[in-house]
Design a protein around this motif. Structure first.
Motif, mmCIF file in Angstrom:
data_model
loop_
_atom_site.group_PDB
_atom_site.id
_atom_site.type_symbol
_atom_site.label_atom_id
_atom_site.label_comp_id
_atom_site.label_asym_id
_atom_site.label_seq_id
_atom_site.Cartn_x
_atom_site.Cartn_y
_atom_site.Cartn_z
ATOM 1 N N SER A 183 30.112 24.180 -8.877
ATOM 2 C CA SER A 183 30.526 23.451 -9.934
ATOM 3 C C SER A 183 30.893 22.685 -9.510
ATOM 4 O O SER A 183 30.491 21.193 -10.269
ATOM 5 C CB SER A 183 31.411 24.079 -10.723
ATOM 6 O OG SER A 183 31.783 25.002 -11.219
ATOM 7 N N ILE B 275 28.940 19.115 -10.108
ATOM 8 C CA ILE B 275 28.567 18.138 -11.273
ATOM 9 C C ILE B 275 29.527 17.821 -11.654
ATOM 10 O O ILE B 275 29.792 16.915 -12.086
ATOM 11 C CB ILE B 275 28.619 19.837 -12.259
ATOM 12 C CG1 ILE B 275 27.579 20.930 -11.845
ATOM 13 C CG2 ILE B 275 28.443 19.656 -14.164
ATOM 14 C CD1 ILE B 275 27.281 22.143 -12.501
ATOM 15 N N ALA C 160 22.028 16.831 -10.406
ATOM 16 C CA ALA C 160 23.509 17.315 -10.936
ATOM 17 C C ALA C 160 22.939 18.340 -11.412
ATOM 18 O O ALA C 160 23.204 19.219 -12.424
ATOM 19 C CB ALA C 160 24.541 16.700 -11.089
ATOM 20 N N LEU D 274 22.538 17.507 -15.259
ATOM 21 C CA LEU D 274 23.249 17.562 -15.673
ATOM 22 C C LEU D 274 21.946 16.451 -17.103
ATOM 23 O O LEU D 274 22.123 16.490 -18.186
ATOM 24 C CB LEU D 274 23.959 16.660 -15.544
ATOM 25 C CG LEU D 274 25.083 17.075 -15.112
ATOM 26 C CD1 LEU D 274 26.127 16.143 -14.539
ATOM 27 C CD2 LEU D 274 26.136 17.419 -17.090
ATOM 28 N N ARG E 146 24.412 23.001 -17.505
ATOM 29 C CA ARG E 146 24.857 22.383 -16.015
ATOM 30 C C ARG E 146 26.369 22.346 -17.123
ATOM 31 O O ARG E 146 27.353 22.576 -16.236
ATOM 32 C CB ARG E 146 24.449 21.422 -15.222
ATOM 33 C CG ARG E 146 23.296 22.098 -14.248
ATOM 34 C CD ARG E 146 23.476 23.245 -13.117
ATOM 35 N NE ARG E 146 21.977 23.674 -12.984
ATOM 36 C CZ ARG E 146 21.231 23.201 -12.049
ATOM 37 N NH1 ARG E 146 21.630 21.928 -11.443
ATOM 38 N NH2 ARG E 146 20.534 23.633 -11.828
ATOM 39 N N LEU E 147 26.206 21.665 -18.009
ATOM 40 C CA LEU E 147 27.339 21.101 -18.152
ATOM 41 C C LEU E 147 27.871 22.635 -18.647
ATOM 42 O O LEU E 147 29.598 23.048 -19.217
ATOM 43 C CB LEU E 147 27.477 20.788 -19.338
ATOM 44 C CG LEU E 147 28.467 19.612 -20.015
ATOM 45 C CD1 LEU E 147 28.635 18.626 -20.042
ATOM 46 C CD2 LEU E 147 28.589 20.041 -20.901
ATOM 47 N N GLU F 83 28.158 25.299 -17.159
ATOM 48 C CA GLU F 83 28.543 25.857 -15.878
ATOM 49 C C GLU F 83 29.705 24.678 -15.821
ATOM 50 O O GLU F 83 30.833 25.894 -15.311
ATOM 51 C CB GLU F 83 27.556 25.676 -14.497
ATOM 52 C CG GLU F 83 26.696 26.703 -14.914
ATOM 53 C CD GLU F 83 25.460 26.574 -14.030
ATOM 54 O OE1 GLU F 83 26.352 26.283 -12.549
ATOM 55 O OE2 GLU F 83 24.003 26.767 -13.296
ATOM 56 N N ALA F 84 30.279 24.269 -15.868
ATOM 57 C CA ALA F 84 31.144 23.646 -15.153
ATOM 58 C C ALA F 84 32.067 24.025 -16.769
ATOM 59 O O ALA F 84 33.085 24.460 -16.726
ATOM 60 C CB ALA F 84 30.820 21.974 -15.675
#
Lengths: 122, 122
Positions: free
Chosen positions: A22, A25, A73, A75, A93-94, A96-97
């Motif tokens: 993370s 990101i 990243a 995103l 990915r967001l 995941e963050a």
DNA sequence: TAAATATGCAACAACATAGTTGCATGTCGT
DNA sequence: ACGACATGCAACTATGTTGTTGCATATTTA
């Protein structure tokens, strides 16, 4: 001591790739300009570089670089259409963050819970 | 076009200080070492610099600098105890960051919902 | 085809970041 | 008081980031 009971789970939290993955990101989101780009793109429509530059005080090339950072990243994603290059938001990915922050907050809540329990016992 | 209906809400999302204020928090979290420090500290116990340096391949001074960055972002706090300086997690800023990501994800879901609706109408 | 549009690429400057080393300061235990 | 421990401060290097300018390339459109 009390910590050994949860020492393993907290170590697992660190060793698991979830958190380490993370960091890039968060780094990508850690810029006001890029955060604004993400906020614009998550509204749904794919926009061109020129459109994303409008209303900004930086150059088109600067915006291009920021978009590249976001793309690295994972995103955002680009789609070439004719002479334009449209950028669209990519949510995985967001997410995941978000999960990473949730894990940290959850860990903290558990620690507060143990503290509360210890206080009640005294 | 369909976007005008939600154009104002997305602009409000950008103008509101919520997102802009989150950028420094993400920047602080956007480093593997710092993310690890946060993960360790959110387990609950306040730790000294020496303790936080143990098991790392960087120097104590490097750790000190990272802690300072996290403190500037409001993610950790220090308490001086004798000759030691103990660091503890501070959850409020992390919660702000979580809300920002939630807002973005929510915005995205709404956009997907509108797209779905438009497809069903065709 | 020619002008206008949208973008790409490369070089550069300015500044920030991550990490180191060396030494100074303060605090605890004996 | 003295040695050991924990940390602070400053200087320095190396590298990454942010943004710029200038020019080249591809694609519409008139």
């Amino acid at each position: 001591m009390s910590p050994p009971a949860n020492a393993r789970s907290s170590k697992a939290l660190l060793k698991g790739p979830a958190l380490r993955k993370s960091a890039p990101i968060f780094a990508a989101l850690g810029d006001e300009t890029r955060l604004r780009l993400v906020a614009v793109l998550c509204a749904g429509s794919a926009l061109s570089i020129a459109q994303l530059t409008d209303g900004t005080d930086i150059t088109r090339q600067a915006v291009t670089k920021h978009l590249q950072v976001l793309a690295d990243a994972g995103l955002v994603r680009d789609v070439k259409v004719g002479r334009e290059r449209l950028w669209e938001f990519e949510s995985s990915r967001l997410d995941e963050a978000r999960r990473s922050l949730d894990i940290i907050a959850q860990q903290w809540d558990a620690a507060l819970g143990r503290l509360q329990l210890a206080l009640e016992r005294s």
